[in-house]
Enzyme design. Structure first.
Site, mmCIF file in Angstrom:
data_model
loop_
_atom_site.group_PDB
_atom_site.id
_atom_site.type_symbol
_atom_site.label_atom_id
_atom_site.label_comp_id
_atom_site.label_asym_id
_atom_site.label_seq_id
_atom_site.Cartn_x
_atom_site.Cartn_y
_atom_site.Cartn_z
ATOM 1 N N SER A 165 32.350 52.606 45.506
ATOM 2 C CA SER A 165 32.590 51.188 45.224
ATOM 3 C C SER A 165 33.635 50.562 46.142
ATOM 4 O O SER A 165 33.707 49.341 46.243
ATOM 5 C CB SER A 165 33.022 50.999 43.761
ATOM 6 O OG SER A 165 34.305 51.541 43.538
ATOM 7 N N LYS B 68 40.208 50.007 42.426
ATOM 8 C CA LYS B 68 39.628 48.753 42.907
ATOM 9 C C LYS B 68 40.703 47.961 43.643
ATOM 10 O O LYS B 68 41.887 48.292 43.615
ATOM 11 C CB LYS B 68 39.099 47.902 41.742
ATOM 12 C CG LYS B 68 38.110 48.580 40.825
ATOM 13 C CD LYS B 68 36.757 48.790 41.449
ATOM 14 C CE LYS B 68 35.813 49.499 40.484
ATOM 15 N NZ LYS B 68 34.531 49.862 41.118
#
Length: 258
Positions: A39, A99
């Protein structure tokens, strides 16, 4: 026999104190973290091994293993900065995620046609060539990458568009684009006080704050769930296990991430 028992007892004591010291180091200073998914490509690759700086944002109960720290709220805290790469505990799944911090408390966040808007201002994107990787199973999960040039056969080149996005304050970072998908266009998200909004750099292959926790996403992340900041990749393995030294990526030793 007595000497043998004494030797065993000393070994147990040594192991016990080694675990205590390791636990204190992990809680207060640096926590090891292995990147399991794609991701955050191409900033972080599957198989990157990083140390999470636990001192960056202070400490909460989630700073300890099993969320066992007896801290009320957050202590010795400092505010994270937009653009930081953050490891945090998912508020409902008790799983650690990594993230990029996009939205600060009070910000309005929206995606329009794949472009990020912060407080109604579009974040500039500049073409930066292509990100090319081999189409094969990656990491311990054995996942295969998404490719803009799909379908791609095993061992073929998997290609994605690479862009440089500039956030408020001038931080430039790489993002990837694979294809048009629903999360390229969203409603406006207003970040509540004491919460943060996160997105993956691999925008079309990231479970992040664009989807609510109830719908299986990350949603807004309260500050107490922040664990620390990622600054460098210590080393990286392209294989299924970190111990497979012949698969280590030589160009990512002590690699600084931005």
């Amino acid at each position: 026999m007595a000497e043998k028992k004494e030797g065993i007892l000393e070994t147990i004591k040594t192991i016990f104190w080694a675990l205590i010291i390791a636990g204190i180091f992990r809680t207060l200073f640096f926590q090891p973290f292995w990147i399991p998914t794609g991701s955050m490509k191409d900033t972080l690759l599957i198989g990157d091994f990083v140390f999470v700086n636990k001192m960056a944002y202070g400490y909460s109960r989630h700073s300890c293993p099993f969320s066992a720290c007896p801290f009320p709220g957050r202590i010795l805290g400092s505010e994270p900065e937009r653009g930081d790469i953050v490891v945090f505990r998912h508020p409902t799944l008790a799983t650690d995620y990594v993230k990029r911090l996009i939205g600060l408390p009070g910000d309005r966040i929206q995606m329009k046609d794949g472009v990020l808007y912060i407080n109604d201002e579009a974040m500039p994107q500049e073409p930066a060539g292509q990100f090319i990787e081999t189409f094969e199973r990656q990491g311990s999960f054995g996942t295969t990458p998404l490719c803009a040039n799909r379908p791609v056969g095993q061992g073929g080149d998997c290609i994605k568009e690479r862009l440089i996005e500039t956030l408020p304050g001038g931080l430039e970072h790489s993002i990837l684009n694979v294809y048009n998908q629903p999360l390229d266009n969203t409603n406006v998200f207003t970040v509540p006080e004491g919460n943060y909004f996160f997105m993956g750099d691999n925008r079309d292959n990231s479970t992040d704050s664009r989807v609510s926790q109830r719908a299986g996403g990350v949603g807004m992340v309260p500050e107490e769930f922040l664990l620390g900041r990622v600054d460098r990749v210590m080393f990286s393995s392209a294989g299924k296990r970190l111990v497979y030294f012949w698969t280590w990526r030589g160009d990512r030793f002590f690699h600084k991430v931005e």
